[in-house]
Structure formats: C-alpha cells, structure tokens
Design an enzyme around this catalytic site. Structure first.
Site, PDB file in Angstrom:
ATOM      1  N   HIS A 116      33.757  42.024  27.335  1.00 54.55           N
ATOM      2  CA  HIS A 116      32.353  42.156  27.691  1.00 54.55           C
ATOM      3  C   HIS A 116      32.121  43.469  28.432  1.00 54.55           C
ATOM      4  CE1 HIS A 116      31.955  40.571  32.105  1.00 54.55           C
ATOM      5  NE2 HIS A 116      33.076  41.211  31.961  1.00 54.55           N
ATOM      6  N   CYS A 158      32.609  47.873  35.717  1.00 57.95           N
ATOM      7  CA  CYS A 158      32.342  46.846  34.698  1.00 57.95           C
ATOM      8  C   CYS A 158      31.281  47.308  33.710  1.00 57.95           C
ATOM      9  CB  CYS A 158      31.905  45.533  35.354  1.00 57.95           C
ATOM     10  SG  CYS A 158      33.199  44.802  36.365  1.00 57.95           S
ATOM     11  N   GLU A 194      36.727  33.753  35.944  1.00 56.92           N
ATOM     12  CA  GLU A 194      36.666  35.021  35.209  1.00 56.92           C
ATOM     13  C   GLU A 194      37.843  35.922  35.571  1.00 56.92           C
ATOM     14  OE1 GLU A 194      33.052  38.059  34.321  1.00 56.92           O
ATOM     15  OE2 GLU A 194      33.669  37.909  36.408  1.00 56.92           O
ATOM     16  N   HIS A 215      35.649  45.706  28.675  1.00 56.50           N
ATOM     17  CA  HIS A 215      36.966  45.272  29.148  1.00 56.50           C
ATOM     18  C   HIS A 215      37.084  43.788  28.854  1.00 56.50           C
ATOM     19  CE1 HIS A 215      34.170  44.494  32.480  1.00 56.50           C
ATOM     20  NE2 HIS A 215      34.927  43.447  32.714  1.00 56.50           N
ATOM     21  N   ASP A 231      36.152  32.937  21.665  1.00 59.25           N
ATOM     22  CA  ASP A 231      37.530  33.446  21.756  1.00 59.25           C
ATOM     23  C   ASP A 231      37.717  34.689  20.893  1.00 59.25           C
ATOM     24  OD1 ASP A 231      40.183  33.387  22.689  1.00 59.25           O
ATOM     25  OD2 ASP A 231      40.846  32.363  20.866  1.00 59.25           O
ATOM     26  N   HIS A 232      38.266  35.732  21.515  1.00 67.82           N
ATOM     27  CA  HIS A 232      38.522  37.023  20.846  1.00 67.82           C
ATOM     28  C   HIS A 232      37.248  37.636  20.284  1.00 67.82           C
ATOM     29  CE1 HIS A 232      42.622  35.739  21.458  1.00 67.82           C
ATOM     30  NE2 HIS A 232      43.009  36.971  21.194  1.00 67.82           N
ATOM     31  N   HIS A 277      38.668  39.660  29.624  1.00 64.71           N
ATOM     32  CA  HIS A 277      39.099  38.655  30.591  1.00 64.71           C
ATOM     33  C   HIS A 277      39.776  37.506  29.856  1.00 64.71           C
ATOM     34  CE1 HIS A 277      36.967  40.349  34.020  1.00 64.71           C
ATOM     35  NE2 HIS A 277      35.875  40.462  33.286  1.00 64.71           N
TER      36      HIS A 277
HETATM   37 NI    NI Z   1      34.337  41.685  33.538  1.00 66.55          NI
END
Ligand code: NI
Length: 134
Positions: A16, A35, A122, A41, A78-79, A43
């Site tokens: 995200h 961010c 997160e 990036h 996911d992914h 998580h």
């Molecule tokens: Ni983040």
C-alpha cells in the site's frame, strides 16, 4: 448475561501507499512521511476476527468462519496492492480504514450481532480495532 467470545487469526501480505489526492504532494508527505513513497511498501497484515461464541449446545462453527474470512477478505487482499482495491477508491489505505473495510465486508455476511470485533495488526507496534456500529 455471560458471553464467551472466540477470536480467529488470519494473515495476508499486501502493498500500500498512504496518499490522498485531496492533498498536495507536500501535504501528503507532511501527513504520511515515508509511507507516502511513490513506490509503496508492504506489510504482513494479521487480521483478528472476534465473534460471539455459540453455547455448549451449539458450539461455534469455526470452519464456516474460516471459509468466509478466507473467501471474502484474505483472497481479496493477499498479494495485492490495497490502493487498487475498489474499497479504497475514495479512502486512504490506513490501518483505521482497513479495519473498518474488513468489518463492513464481514458483518453483513454473518448473523446479526455475531461479529464482535475486527483487529488488524499492521506492524510490530500498530494495532487497529473496530467494533462497528452497535
Ligand atoms: Ni504501511
């Protein structure tokens, strides 16, 4: 009246970027810092779903909860890049918004009052929790 709750843990990995078109590039950077990096990036998100447990006579069906969460939340995110998901077309992909989006996906699919709480871990130090409208 006493009530037992059951929490199940799920995981997904996603990318995200914290960014909103409502702010200038400088304001985005001021609000979100690194961010806001254009490349985004990732998580390893942990999702905690808490439901009101069944009684001794009708024990909680965790298999059906697992199927529901996997089919509607985990496989969806996911992914993936959260910023590309329609749920975030007008929302920043903050943990606050993500936990509410997951609640809004699951709550209508469960019997009324069954879903008690959704949590999203997160990062090591960030945990978001949402209990919806009561
Ligand atoms: Ni983040």
């Amino acid at each position: 009246m006493s009530q037992i709750f059951v929490t199940r843990r799920y995981r997904f990995c996603a990318a995200h970027r914290l960014h909103t078109d409502l702010l200038s590039p400088e304001e985005n950077w001021a609000a979100f810092g690194k961010c806001n990096n254009a490349n985004g990036h990732g998580h390893n998100y942990v999702v905690l779903v808490t439901i009101r447990a069944g009684t001794a006579e009708s024990s909680t069906n965790l298999d059906s909860l697992d199927r529901l969460v996997t089919d509607t939340v985990i496989e969806r995110f996911d992914h993936q890049d959260l910023n590309s998901d329609p749920a975030f077309s007008a929302l920043t992909t903050t943990g606050e918004n993500l936990v509410a989006v997951i609640w809004d996906i699951l709550n209508p699919l469960l019997p009324a009052g069954r879903l008690d709480k959704v949590g999203v871990i997160e990062t090591r130090d960030n945990y978001f929790e949402y209990t919806g409208a009561r």
